[in-house]
Write a protein that holds these residues in place. Structure first.
Motif, PDB file in Angstrom:
ATOM      1  N   HIS A 101       1.158  -4.606  10.103  1.00 23.22           N
ATOM      2  CA  HIS A 101       1.768  -5.564   9.181  1.00 23.22           C
ATOM      3  C   HIS A 101       2.671  -4.908   8.145  1.00 23.22           C
ATOM      4  O   HIS A 101       3.818  -5.272   8.005  1.00 23.22           O
ATOM      5  CB  HIS A 101       0.734  -6.448   8.493  1.00 23.22           C
ATOM      6  CG  HIS A 101      -0.228  -7.085   9.432  1.00 23.22           C
ATOM      7  ND1 HIS A 101       0.157  -7.992  10.400  1.00 23.22           N
ATOM      8  CD2 HIS A 101      -1.558  -6.922   9.603  1.00 23.22           C
ATOM      9  CE1 HIS A 101      -0.896  -8.359  11.103  1.00 23.22           C
ATOM     10  NE2 HIS A 101      -1.954  -7.722  10.641  1.00 23.22           N
ATOM     11  N   LEU A 102       2.145  -3.968   7.397  1.00 20.91           N
ATOM     12  CA  LEU A 102       2.902  -3.312   6.335  1.00 20.91           C
ATOM     13  C   LEU A 102       2.537  -1.831   6.372  1.00 20.91           C
ATOM     14  O   LEU A 102       1.428  -1.455   6.011  1.00 20.91           O
ATOM     15  CB  LEU A 102       2.506  -3.930   4.998  1.00 20.91           C
ATOM     16  CG  LEU A 102       3.418  -3.742   3.808  1.00 20.91           C
ATOM     17  CD1 LEU A 102       4.781  -4.388   4.078  1.00 20.91           C
ATOM     18  CD2 LEU A 102       2.803  -4.383   2.579  1.00 20.91           C
ATOM     19  N   ASP A 103       3.467  -0.985   6.817  1.00 20.63           N
ATOM     20  CA  ASP A 103       3.129   0.437   6.926  1.00 20.63           C
ATOM     21  C   ASP A 103       3.179   1.115   5.557  1.00 20.63           C
ATOM     22  O   ASP A 103       3.644   0.539   4.565  1.00 20.63           O
ATOM     23  CB  ASP A 103       4.003   1.151   7.958  1.00 20.63           C
ATOM     24  CG  ASP A 103       5.450   1.332   7.534  1.00 20.63           C
ATOM     25  OD1 ASP A 103       5.770   1.256   6.330  1.00 20.63           O
ATOM     26  OD2 ASP A 103       6.281   1.571   8.425  1.00 20.63           O
ATOM     27  N   GLU A 152       6.517   1.376   3.650  1.00 26.16           N
ATOM     28  CA  GLU A 152       6.934   0.128   3.002  1.00 26.16           C
ATOM     29  C   GLU A 152       6.130  -0.123   1.731  1.00 26.16           C
ATOM     30  O   GLU A 152       6.661  -0.583   0.728  1.00 26.16           O
ATOM     31  CB  GLU A 152       6.815  -1.053   3.968  1.00 26.16           C
ATOM     32  CG  GLU A 152       7.232  -2.386   3.369  1.00 26.16           C
ATOM     33  CD  GLU A 152       8.686  -2.459   2.885  1.00 26.16           C
ATOM     34  OE1 GLU A 152       8.985  -3.362   2.078  1.00 26.16           O
ATOM     35  OE2 GLU A 152       9.526  -1.632   3.300  1.00 26.16           O
ATOM     36  N   VAL A 153       4.838   0.195   1.772  1.00 28.35           N
ATOM     37  CA  VAL A 153       4.018   0.071   0.557  1.00 28.35           C
ATOM     38  C   VAL A 153       4.593   0.986  -0.525  1.00 28.35           C
ATOM     39  O   VAL A 153       4.766   0.580  -1.673  1.00 28.35           O
ATOM     40  CB  VAL A 153       2.532   0.401   0.837  1.00 28.35           C
ATOM     41  CG1 VAL A 153       1.731   0.445  -0.469  1.00 28.35           C
ATOM     42  CG2 VAL A 153       1.932  -0.614   1.807  1.00 28.35           C
ATOM     43  N   GLN A 154       4.927   2.218  -0.159  1.00 29.32           N
ATOM     44  CA  GLN A 154       5.520   3.155  -1.107  1.00 29.32           C
ATOM     45  C   GLN A 154       6.814   2.579  -1.694  1.00 29.32           C
ATOM     46  O   GLN A 154       7.031   2.630  -2.902  1.00 29.32           O
ATOM     47  CB  GLN A 154       5.809   4.494  -0.436  1.00 29.32           C
ATOM     48  CG  GLN A 154       6.451   5.517  -1.361  1.00 29.32           C
ATOM     49  CD  GLN A 154       6.924   6.761  -0.634  1.00 29.32           C
ATOM     50  OE1 GLN A 154       7.374   6.688   0.519  1.00 29.32           O
ATOM     51  NE2 GLN A 154       6.812   7.911  -1.290  1.00 29.32           N
ATOM     52  N   GLY A 186      -2.354  -2.584   3.078  1.00 28.69           N
ATOM     53  CA  GLY A 186      -1.368  -2.392   2.021  1.00 28.69           C
ATOM     54  C   GLY A 186      -1.035  -3.696   1.325  1.00 28.69           C
ATOM     55  O   GLY A 186      -0.785  -3.727   0.124  1.00 28.69           O
ATOM     56  N   THR A 187      -1.060  -4.780   2.076  1.00 25.00           N
ATOM     57  CA  THR A 187      -0.759  -6.099   1.514  1.00 25.00           C
ATOM     58  C   THR A 187      -1.782  -6.487   0.458  1.00 25.00           C
ATOM     59  O   THR A 187      -1.419  -6.959  -0.624  1.00 25.00           O
ATOM     60  CB  THR A 187      -0.724  -7.164   2.635  1.00 25.00           C
ATOM     61  OG1 THR A 187       0.238  -6.759   3.611  1.00 25.00           O
ATOM     62  CG2 THR A 187      -0.359  -8.527   2.098  1.00 25.00           C
ATOM     63  N   VAL A 188      -3.060  -6.291   0.756  1.00 26.78           N
ATOM     64  CA  VAL A 188      -4.119  -6.635  -0.203  1.00 26.78           C
ATOM     65  C   VAL A 188      -3.992  -5.769  -1.455  1.00 26.78           C
ATOM     66  O   VAL A 188      -4.130  -6.260  -2.581  1.00 26.78           O
ATOM     67  CB  VAL A 188      -5.516  -6.506   0.447  1.00 26.78           C
ATOM     68  CG1 VAL A 188      -6.621  -6.694  -0.577  1.00 26.78           C
ATOM     69  CG2 VAL A 188      -5.657  -7.492   1.586  1.00 26.78           C
ATOM     70  N   PHE A 189      -3.707  -4.478  -1.274  1.00 25.38           N
ATOM     71  CA  PHE A 189      -3.530  -3.601  -2.426  1.00 25.38           C
ATOM     72  C   PHE A 189      -2.342  -4.056  -3.275  1.00 25.38           C
ATOM     73  O   PHE A 189      -2.450  -4.130  -4.503  1.00 25.38           O
ATOM     74  CB  PHE A 189      -3.327  -2.150  -1.984  1.00 25.38           C
ATOM     75  CG  PHE A 189      -2.913  -1.247  -3.105  1.00 25.38           C
ATOM     76  CD1 PHE A 189      -3.795  -0.926  -4.118  1.00 25.38           C
ATOM     77  CD2 PHE A 189      -1.626  -0.735  -3.167  1.00 25.38           C
ATOM     78  CE1 PHE A 189      -3.414  -0.100  -5.174  1.00 25.38           C
ATOM     79  CE2 PHE A 189      -1.233   0.085  -4.209  1.00 25.38           C
ATOM     80  CZ  PHE A 189      -2.131   0.400  -5.218  1.00 25.38           C
TER      81      PHE A 189
END
Length: 124
Positions: free
Chosen positions: A64-66, A69-71, A38-41
């Motif tokens: 790292h980032l579920d 959280e990305v949403q 998700g971090t790279v996206f």
């Protein structure tokens, strides 16, 4: 993929799952980019304003980032999000849908349902 034409994005930390979903969508005639983080996206979409997928297919459980959280971090971009997960946790499902997700599918999911959700977004 970039800004030309409509495409979906698949984000799943399990590379084999990301590849399988990408193959499924491509076989249905849907262009796809894949990310295993998700971090790279988020770095990609925030650093390149022209990069705008028509739909984001997002795993709930990632290190790292579920996905939730990305949403949350994508909140201001109004991107349609479809969650996929191996663990159907009602609290996560409710949180995702109340935050605007258009779908929440449990792995293994109905492939036709996923394709229809993505096509629905792309033709809207």
């Amino acid at each position: 993929m970039g800004s030309s034409g409509q495409f979906a994005v698949v984000i799943d930390d399990d590379e084999s799952v990301a590849r399988a979903i990408s193959r499924l969508l491509r076989a249905a005639g849907i262009a796809v980019d894949t990310f295993t983080s998700g971090t790279v996206f988020l770095d990609q979409i925030l650093s390149q304003p022209a990069y705008r997928p028509a739909c984001v297919i997002l795993d709930v459980s990632m290190p790292h980032l579920d996905g939730l959280e990305v949403q949350r971090r994508l909140g201001g971009l109004s991107l349609p999000i479809i969650f996929i997960t191996a663990h159907d946790v009602p609290e996560a499902r409710n949180k995702a849908l109340s935050a605007g997700a258009i779908g929440y599918l449990r792995k293994p999911f109905n492939t036709q349902q996923l394709i229809e959700l993505v096509r629905g977004v792309m033709t809207a």
